[in-house]
Enzyme design. Structure first.
Site, short mmCIF file in Angstrom:
data_model
loop_
_atom_site.label_atom_id
_atom_site.label_comp_id
_atom_site.label_asym_id
_atom_site.label_seq_id
_atom_site.Cartn_x
_atom_site.Cartn_y
_atom_site.Cartn_z
N ASP A 15 0.84 -1.20 0.00
CA ASP A 15 0.00 0.00 0.00
C ASP A 15 0.88 1.25 0.00
O ASP A 15 0.67 2.18 -0.78
CB ASP A 15 -0.92 0.00 1.23
CG ASP A 15 -1.68 -1.31 1.35
OD1 ASP A 15 -2.74 -1.42 0.75
OD2 ASP A 15 -1.17 -2.24 2.02
N GLU A 263 2.03 -6.34 -5.64
CA GLU A 263 1.60 -5.56 -6.79
C GLU A 263 2.74 -4.73 -7.36
O GLU A 263 3.03 -4.76 -8.56
CB GLU A 263 0.47 -4.65 -6.31
CG GLU A 263 -0.08 -3.77 -7.36
CD GLU A 263 -1.50 -3.30 -7.03
OE1 GLU A 263 -1.84 -2.21 -7.42
OE2 GLU A 263 -2.26 -4.04 -6.38
O1 TRH Z 1 4.67 -5.88 0.40
P1 TRH Z 1 3.77 -6.56 -0.56
O2 TRH Z 1 3.53 -7.95 -0.30
O3 TRH Z 1 2.40 -5.78 -0.63
C1 TRH Z 1 1.16 -6.41 -0.82
C2 TRH Z 1 0.53 -6.01 -2.11
O4 TRH Z 1 0.37 -4.63 -2.24
C3 TRH Z 1 -0.83 -6.67 -2.22
O5 TRH Z 1 -1.46 -6.33 -3.41
C4 TRH Z 1 -1.67 -6.22 -1.05
O6 TRH Z 1 -2.88 -6.84 -1.10
C5 TRH Z 1 -0.95 -6.57 0.23
O7 TRH Z 1 0.36 -6.00 0.25
C6 TRH Z 1 -1.68 -6.04 1.41
O8 TRH Z 1 4.41 -6.48 -2.03
P2 TRH Z 1 4.58 -5.28 -3.07
O9 TRH Z 1 3.24 -4.82 -3.60
O10 TRH Z 1 5.53 -5.71 -4.05
O11 TRH Z 1 5.17 -4.08 -2.24
C7 TRH Z 1 6.45 -4.05 -1.74
C8 TRH Z 1 6.98 -2.62 -1.76
O12 TRH Z 1 8.10 -2.54 -0.94
C9 TRH Z 1 7.42 -2.21 -3.16
O13 TRH Z 1 7.11 -0.86 -3.39
C10 TRH Z 1 8.93 -2.38 -3.10
C11 TRH Z 1 9.21 -2.03 -1.68
N1 TRH Z 1 10.45 -2.56 -1.10
C12 TRH Z 1 11.42 -1.68 -0.70
O14 TRH Z 1 11.28 -0.46 -0.88
N2 TRH Z 1 12.57 -2.19 -0.14
C13 TRH Z 1 12.78 -3.50 0.07
O15 TRH Z 1 13.85 -3.89 0.59
C14 TRH Z 1 11.76 -4.41 -0.36
C15 TRH Z 1 11.96 -5.89 -0.18
C16 TRH Z 1 10.60 -3.92 -0.92
#
Ligand code: TRH
Length: 359
Positions: A15, A263
Site C-alpha cells: 500500500d 503488486e
Molecule cells: O509488500 P507486498 O507484499 O504488498 C502487498 C501487495 O500490495 C498486495 O497487493 C496487497 O494486497 C498486500 O500487500 C496487502 O508487495 P509489493 O506490492 O511488491 O510491495 C512491496 C513494496 O516494498 C514495493 O514498493 C517495493 C518495496 N520494497 C522496498 O522499498 N525495499 C525492500 O527492501 C523491499 C523488499 C521492498
C-alpha cells in the site's frame, strides 16, 4: 492541482509502495501538489528514504490524524482525493470537504489486475449519498484501463546504473563473478527451501539475494528451524537489509531472475525485463488464482507452447528442474514483454492517465 492521497497500511509494504510511487510521479513528472495521509509513517519513510531530497521535500507526508484538521483549513481543499485500495476517508476530513467552497473529486484507486472485466468498470462513477463525485480507477495492462505505475523509468533511476548503492556494498562484494543472481521477495507459503535445494542440483552456481525477512522465513520453514540451513555448495545465500524503493528497483534490475510478490514489485520485475516468478498475494476465496491465470494469458499470449508450459510451471512453484531448460527462451520473452509494455504505457502509464482522467 492539489491531491490528497489516503494510504492505510493493511499489511506488508504494497500500500505504501504504490502510494509513494504515485505521489512521486504526480509531483516530479506532472507538476502536481501532493499530500499523503498515512497511518504508518515509519514504513512510508523507509520506502521513500532513497529518493532525490528535492522530490521528497515537495511531497507533504502527514500522519493519518492530521487530515482531521482539514475542516479548519478550507483554503487547502484539494482538487482530487485518492482513497488508495478503497480505504475509507476519515469522517472529520469528509465533513470538511462537504462544507468546502469547491468540491473535489474522489478516486477509488483499486488493485491492479490483468482480468479483462476491469476495463468495463474503469472510470465508472460510484454515486455517494454525500454528493461528492467519486469514480473507480482500475490500474491495468489494457490500453483502456488505468495503466501501470511505470516511474521512475529505469533510465532516470538507479536502475540502469552499475554503481552499487552504499547500503548494499558489503553484500554485493559477496557475489561470485560467474554465478547467476536470483532475488527473492515472497510470502511465507512458498516452498522456497525445496525450490533452492532443487536449484542446487542444476549444475550451475546461483547467488540468492534474499530481501529483508526472507532468511528468517526460510529458517522457519525448515524442519530444524533452530539450525543453520544447509544447501548445496552451488547455492550462496546473501541476505540484504530492507532498502529504499529505488534501491530495491535497482536490485531487480541487477539480477538474472527475480521472485517478487504483491503488486508493486510485480510491475517492477516486468520493467526489469528479466524472467520472474510472481508470488501473488494469497486470498481466502482463491481469487488470486484467477488473477494469476489472467496475467499469464496476457503475458504468454503468442509464446511457443513449450515456453508457456515452462513459465506456467515456474509461476506455480514447480521445481526448477522441470522448467529451467527453457530459461534462454524466457529471457528473450521477458525483453520483448518489457518492450511491449513500454509501448503500451508510452502515454505515461497510471499517473498520466489519472491526471488526464481528472482533468
Ligand atoms: O509488500 P507486498 O507484499 O504488498 C502487498 C501487495 O500490495 C498486495 O497487493 C496487497 O494486497 C498486500 O500487500 C496487502 O508487495 P509489493 O506490492 O511488491 O510491495 C512491496 C513494496 O516494498 C514495493 O514498493 C517495493 C518495496 N520494497 C522496498 O522499498 N525495499 C525492500 O527492501 C523491499 C523488499 C521492498
Amino acid at each position: 492541482m492539489r491531491w490528497d492521497i489516503f494510504c492505510q497500511i493493511v499489511d506488508n509494504y504494497g500500500d505504501a509502495g504504490v502510494c509513494w510511487r504515485l505521489a512521486r510521479s504526480l509531483t516530479s513528472l506532472h507538476g502536481q501538489e501532493v499530500r499523503i495521509f498515512c497511518d504508518d509513517l515509519p514504513t512510508l519513510n523507509l520506502l521513500a528514504s532513497g529518493v532525490d531530497p528535492e522530490i521528497k521535500r515537495r511531497i507533504n507526508i502527514q500522519p493519518w490524524e492530521a487530515s482531521h484538521n482539514n475542516s479548519r483549513h478550507p483554503v487547502e481543499t484539494p482538487d482530487v482525493v485518492i482513497e488508495a485500495f478503497g480505504c475509507d476517508l476519515p469522517n472529520r476530513y469528509l465533513a470538511g470537504l462537504l462544507i468546502a467552497p469547491k468540491k473535489p473529486i474522489i478516486i477509488n484507486l483499486e488493485y491492479l489486475s490483468a482480468e479483462p472485466w476491469i476495463a468495463d468498470f474503469h472510470g465508472k462513477p460510484s454515486p455517494q449519498a454525500h454528493g461528492i463525485p467519486k469514480y473507480f480507477f482500475f490500474p491495468g495492462f489494457q490500453e483502456n484501463a488505468g495503466g501501470l505505475l511505470i516511474d521512475p523509468a529505469p533510465a532516470d533511476s538507479l536502475a540502469c546504473s552499475a554503481t552499487v548503492p552504499e547500503s548494499l556494498e558489503t553484500h554485493w562484494k559477496l557475489l561470485r563473478p560467474n554465478s547467476k543472481r536470483i532475488s527473492v521477495f515472497c510470502y511465507p507459503g512458498a516452498p522456497l527451501l525445496k525450490w533452492l535445494e532443487d536449484l542446487g542440483r542444476l549444475g550451475e552456481d546461483f547467488d540468492i539475494v534474499l530481501a529483508h525477512g526472507q532468511l528468517q522465513q526460510l529458517q522457519f520453514s525448515s524442519s530444524r528451524p533452530k539450525q543453520e540451513i544447509t544447501l548445496p555448495k552451488s547455492i550462496q545465500l546473501i541476505s540484504i537489509p530492507f532498502v529504499s524503493q529505488d534501491e530495491y528497483d535497482w536490485v531487480l534490475s541487477q539480477c538474472d531472475f527475480n521472485i517478487v510478490r504483491g503488486e508493486d514489485s510485480f510491475v517492477r520485475a516486468q520493467l526489469a525485463g528479466k524472467p520472474f516468478i510472481w508470488h501473488i498475494y494469497p486470498q481466502e476465496d482463491r481469487a488470486h488464482e484467477v488473477k494469476l491465470a489472467a496475467f499469464l494469458d496476457l503475458y504468454l499470449g503468442e509464446a511457443p507452447q513449450e515456453l508457456k508450459h515452462a513459465v506456467i510451471a515456474a509461476m506455480t512453484w514447480a521445481m526448477p528442474a522441470e522448467w529451467y531448460q527453457s530459461i534462454a527462451g524466457w529471457r528473450d520473452h521477458s525483453k520483448a514483454w518489457h518492450a511491449d509494455l513500454q509501448k503500451k504505457q508510452a502515454d505515461g502509464g497510471l499517473a498520466a492517465r489519472l491526471v488526464a482522467f481528472v482533468a
